[in-house]
Motif scaffolding. Structure first.
Motif, PDB file in Angstrom:
ATOM      1  N   ASN A 257      16.962  39.635   5.872  1.00 13.76           N
ATOM      2  CA  ASN A 257      16.603  38.554   6.793  1.00 13.76           C
ATOM      3  C   ASN A 257      17.565  37.374   6.700  1.00 13.76           C
ATOM      4  O   ASN A 257      17.985  36.812   7.720  1.00 13.76           O
ATOM      5  CB  ASN A 257      15.179  38.085   6.517  1.00 13.76           C
ATOM      6  CG  ASN A 257      14.139  39.127   6.888  1.00 13.76           C
ATOM      7  OD1 ASN A 257      14.406  39.999   7.720  1.00 13.76           O
ATOM      8  ND2 ASN A 257      12.968  39.056   6.280  1.00 13.76           N
TER       9      ASN A 257
ATOM     10  N   VAL B 117      13.261  26.160  -3.676  1.00 15.49           N
ATOM     11  CA  VAL B 117      11.964  26.800  -3.506  1.00 15.49           C
ATOM     12  C   VAL B 117      11.418  27.170  -4.877  1.00 15.49           C
ATOM     13  O   VAL B 117      12.161  27.591  -5.767  1.00 15.49           O
ATOM     14  CB  VAL B 117      12.078  28.046  -2.591  1.00 15.49           C
ATOM     15  CG1 VAL B 117      13.003  29.098  -3.193  1.00 15.49           C
ATOM     16  CG2 VAL B 117      10.704  28.645  -2.290  1.00 15.49           C
TER      17      VAL B 117
ATOM     18  N   HIS C  48       9.216  29.686  -6.862  1.00 14.43           N
ATOM     19  CA  HIS C  48       8.623  31.013  -6.816  1.00 14.43           C
ATOM     20  C   HIS C  48       7.570  31.129  -7.917  1.00 14.43           C
ATOM     21  O   HIS C  48       7.841  30.792  -9.075  1.00 14.43           O
ATOM     22  CB  HIS C  48       9.687  32.096  -7.010  1.00 14.43           C
ATOM     23  CG  HIS C  48      10.613  32.246  -5.852  1.00 14.43           C
ATOM     24  ND1 HIS C  48      11.963  32.470  -5.987  1.00 14.43           N
ATOM     25  CD2 HIS C  48      10.383  32.188  -4.522  1.00 14.43           C
ATOM     26  CE1 HIS C  48      12.533  32.552  -4.798  1.00 14.43           C
ATOM     27  NE2 HIS C  48      11.585  32.389  -3.897  1.00 14.43           N
TER      28      HIS C  48
ATOM     29  N   ILE D 266       9.478  37.489  -4.727  1.00 17.34           N
ATOM     30  CA  ILE D 266       8.579  37.689  -3.596  1.00 17.34           C
ATOM     31  C   ILE D 266       8.277  39.174  -3.411  1.00 17.34           C
ATOM     32  O   ILE D 266       7.153  39.569  -3.124  1.00 17.34           O
ATOM     33  CB  ILE D 266       9.203  37.108  -2.300  1.00 17.34           C
ATOM     34  CG1 ILE D 266       9.417  35.596  -2.455  1.00 17.34           C
ATOM     35  CG2 ILE D 266       8.313  37.389  -1.099  1.00 17.34           C
ATOM     36  CD1 ILE D 266       8.162  34.810  -2.673  1.00 17.34           C
TER      37      ILE D 266
ATOM     38  N   SER E 212       4.728  34.248  -4.676  1.00 19.04           N
ATOM     39  CA  SER E 212       4.631  33.326  -3.545  1.00 19.04           C
ATOM     40  C   SER E 212       5.745  32.295  -3.655  1.00 19.04           C
ATOM     41  O   SER E 212       6.396  32.161  -4.696  1.00 19.04           O
ATOM     42  CB  SER E 212       3.265  32.619  -3.533  1.00 19.04           C
ATOM     43  OG  SER E 212       3.082  31.881  -4.733  1.00 19.04           O
ATOM     44  N   ALA E 213       5.990  31.557  -2.573  1.00 19.24           N
ATOM     45  CA  ALA E 213       7.085  30.591  -2.543  1.00 19.24           C
ATOM     46  C   ALA E 213       6.621  29.294  -1.898  1.00 19.24           C
ATOM     47  O   ALA E 213       5.873  29.310  -0.917  1.00 19.24           O
ATOM     48  CB  ALA E 213       8.267  31.161  -1.768  1.00 19.24           C
TER      49      ALA E 213
ATOM     50  N   LEU F 106       8.380  25.495  -0.703  1.00 21.39           N
ATOM     51  CA  LEU F 106       9.585  24.680  -0.573  1.00 21.39           C
ATOM     52  C   LEU F 106       9.439  23.411  -1.397  1.00 21.39           C
ATOM     53  O   LEU F 106       8.358  22.811  -1.451  1.00 21.39           O
ATOM     54  CB  LEU F 106       9.840  24.326   0.888  1.00 21.39           C
ATOM     55  CG  LEU F 106      10.000  25.496   1.868  1.00 21.39           C
ATOM     56  CD1 LEU F 106      10.414  24.977   3.245  1.00 21.39           C
ATOM     57  CD2 LEU F 106      10.989  26.517   1.362  1.00 21.39           C
TER      58      LEU F 106
ATOM     59  N   TRP G 108      17.249  33.443   0.816  1.00 23.00           N
ATOM     60  CA  TRP G 108      16.472  32.212   0.995  1.00 23.00           C
ATOM     61  C   TRP G 108      15.350  32.489   1.978  1.00 23.00           C
ATOM     62  O   TRP G 108      15.404  33.428   2.781  1.00 23.00           O
ATOM     63  CB  TRP G 108      17.356  31.060   1.485  1.00 23.00           C
ATOM     64  CG  TRP G 108      18.135  31.361   2.742  1.00 23.00           C
ATOM     65  CD1 TRP G 108      17.718  31.244   4.036  1.00 23.00           C
ATOM     66  CD2 TRP G 108      19.479  31.873   2.806  1.00 23.00           C
ATOM     67  NE1 TRP G 108      18.704  31.634   4.908  1.00 23.00           N
ATOM     68  CE2 TRP G 108      19.805  32.017   4.177  1.00 23.00           C
ATOM     69  CE3 TRP G 108      20.433  32.207   1.836  1.00 23.00           C
ATOM     70  CZ2 TRP G 108      21.037  32.500   4.612  1.00 23.00           C
ATOM     71  CZ3 TRP G 108      21.658  32.684   2.267  1.00 23.00           C
ATOM     72  CH2 TRP G 108      21.960  32.814   3.631  1.00 23.00           C
ATOM     73  N   ARG G 109      14.323  31.675   1.897  1.00 21.05           N
ATOM     74  CA  ARG G 109      13.164  31.824   2.774  1.00 21.05           C
ATOM     75  C   ARG G 109      13.509  31.331   4.181  1.00 21.05           C
ATOM     76  O   ARG G 109      14.293  30.393   4.350  1.00 21.05           O
ATOM     77  CB  ARG G 109      11.977  31.016   2.243  1.00 21.05           C
ATOM     78  CG  ARG G 109      11.600  31.288   0.797  1.00 21.05           C
ATOM     79  CD  ARG G 109      11.179  32.725   0.613  1.00 21.05           C
ATOM     80  NE  ARG G 109      10.007  33.046   1.396  1.00 21.05           N
ATOM     81  CZ  ARG G 109       9.647  34.295   1.712  1.00 21.05           C
ATOM     82  NH1 ARG G 109      10.378  35.307   1.329  1.00 21.05           N
ATOM     83  NH2 ARG G 109       8.567  34.509   2.435  1.00 21.05           N
TER      84      ARG G 109
END
Length: 334
Positions: A30, A219, A221, A232, A237-238, A240, A287-288
Motif C-alpha cells: 500500500n 506512529v 504500534h 500490524i 494496532s497503530a 499516529l 507507513w500507515r
C-alpha cells in the motif's frame, strides 16, 4: 514481453525517475503503491516502475549497459527510488543491480551501502553504538555453535534472525532453559542475535519516518494481547503520534544520518527511565495511510535529487503516454 495492458512490447521509453521493486509477481504494498501514484503525478511519462527480474545488466563494447529481457537497451535513469526490501536482497543479485545503476550514473535513494547496513541487524547496531546512540545490549556470533552461544546469554532475552523482516523470526526467550531447548532447532542459514528484553516497551514500538533529515511522521504500534512484536500484520494496532515524542524523533533523525539513509523508518523502544532505545532501522519503511505527510516528503526528496542533477522534470503526462492500472505512467517494455 507485453505491457501491463497486454499490448505487444516495444522499446521502453526513457525515464528520469524509476521506482525499483521486487521481482514479479510480487504486488506493490500500500505504501509503495501510494508513492508510485504520487511520483507518476509529479513526473508523468518520465516516471517508471521496474521489477528486478525485468532487467539485464553488464558490459558491451567497453561500456556499462542495461537491457530488457527482449534485448532492448534501457537508458539509466537520473534517480532511482529503491523499494526492494533490504532483508531479501542478495549480494550477487539485487545488490549487484543497485551497484550497476549507481556506476551508470544514477542517484539512488537510498544508496546501496545504506541498504546493506540495514539488511543486517548487527551491522546497523555496530554503526549506531559506535556513534553513541542508545541501543539494547546484544550478543551475536560468527561461527560459534549455538549451544555455546546461549550459555553466554542472559535471559529473558529477545531472539531475532540477523536478517529477519516484518516481525518474523522474533521471539522472547523467558529463561535459560528455553534458550537451551531451542538452540538445536534454530536454522543455521543466518546467525541470530540475542538482545536485552526492554520490558518497559513489551508490545509497544514507536516508528518514526525520517526523510532528508526531518521526522515526517510517527506512529505508535501496540501488539494485540501480550505479544512481543507490535507489527500490524501480527494483529497489532497503530496510533499516529507525530510531535508527541520529540526526543525519540531527534534520536531517529540521528540514526538515519549515521546509516546514510535519505529515507528511513526508525523503530524505537521505551525504556524504564522514560527514555528510548533503538530497536532497528529500515531502509524501505512502510507507513500507515493516515500518515499523509510521508508521501509528499518523499516526492519532494526525489525532486531535490533531480534538481541537484540539473534534470528537467515534467509535471504532467505528454501526448502519447497512457496511464497504467497501478497508477504509474505507462512504461513500454521490450
Amino acid at each position: 514481453m507485453k505491457t501491463a495492458e497486454g499490448a505487444p512490447s516495444v522499446i521502453p521509453a526513457p525515464a528520469d525517475v524509476w521506482m525499483l521493486v521486487r521481482e514479479q509477481p510480487s504486488m506493490l504494498g500500500n505504501a509503495t503503491q501510494a508513492l508510485a501514484t504520487a511520483l507518476a503525478a509529479a513526473h508523468g511519462p518520465r516516471f517508471a516502475v521496474w521489477h528486478t527480474d525485468e532487467l539485464l545488466f553488464g558490459v558491451a563494447d567497453g561500456r556499462l549497459v542495461l537491457r530488457t529481457l527482449g534485448g532492448a537497451d534501457v537508458p539509466a535513469p537520473e534517480v532511482v527510488c529503491v523499494r526492494q526490501m533490504p532483508g531479501s536482497m542478495r549480494d550477487n543479485r539485487e545488490v549487484t543491480l543497485l551497484r550497476h545503476l549507481e556506476r551508470m550514473g544514477s542517484t539512488l535513494v537510498n544508496r546501496p551501502d545504506a541498504h546493506l547496513l540495514c539488511r543486517n541487524k548487527i551491522w546497523q547496531l555496530q554503526e549506531l553504538a559506535a556513534a553513541g546512540l542508545p541501543v539494547p545490549d546484544t550478543l551475536s556470533y560468527a561461527t560459534a555453535p549455538l549451544e555455546g552461544v546461549v550459555r553466554n546469554v542472559a535471559a529473558p532475552c529477545v531472539v531475532k534472525a540477523v536478517r529477519g523482516t516484518k516481525g518474523h523470526q522474533v521471539f522472547l526467550a523467558p529463561d535459560q532453559r528455553l534458550l537451551r531447548d531451542v538452540a538445536g532447532s534454530l536454522t543455521q542459514e543466518v546467525p541470530f542475535l540475542f538482545q536485552e528484553h526492554v520490558a518497559a516497551s513489551h508490545g509497544r514500538t514507536l516508528r518514526v519516518v525520517v526523510v532528508d533529515g526531518e521526522p515526517v511522521g510517527a506512529v505508535l504500534h501496540t501488539s494485540g494481547g501480550d505479544a512481543l512484536a507490535a507489527n500490524i500484520g501480527n494483529g497489532g494496532s497503530a496510533a499516529l503520534c507525530s510531535g508527541r515524542y520529540p526526543e525519540a524523533e531527534r534520536i531517529a533523525v540521528e540514526a538515519a544520518a549515521v546509516l546514510g539513509l535519505d529515507i528511513a523508518g526508525v523503530d524505537l523502544l521505551f525504556t524504564a527511565d522514560d527514555g528510548y532505545t533503538l530497536c532497528e532501522v529500515n531502509a524501505v519503511p512502510g507507513w500507515r495511510p493516515a500518515m499523509t505527510t510521508v508521501v509528499p516528503a518523499i516526492t519532494a526528496c526525489i525532486a531535490r535529487r533531480l534538481a541537484a542533477r540539473g534534470s528537467v522534470t515534467h509535471g504532467s503526462a505528454t501526448r502519447g503516454s497512457t496511464a497504467r492500472r497501478d497508477g504509474t505512467a505507462c512504461r513500454e517494455r521490450a
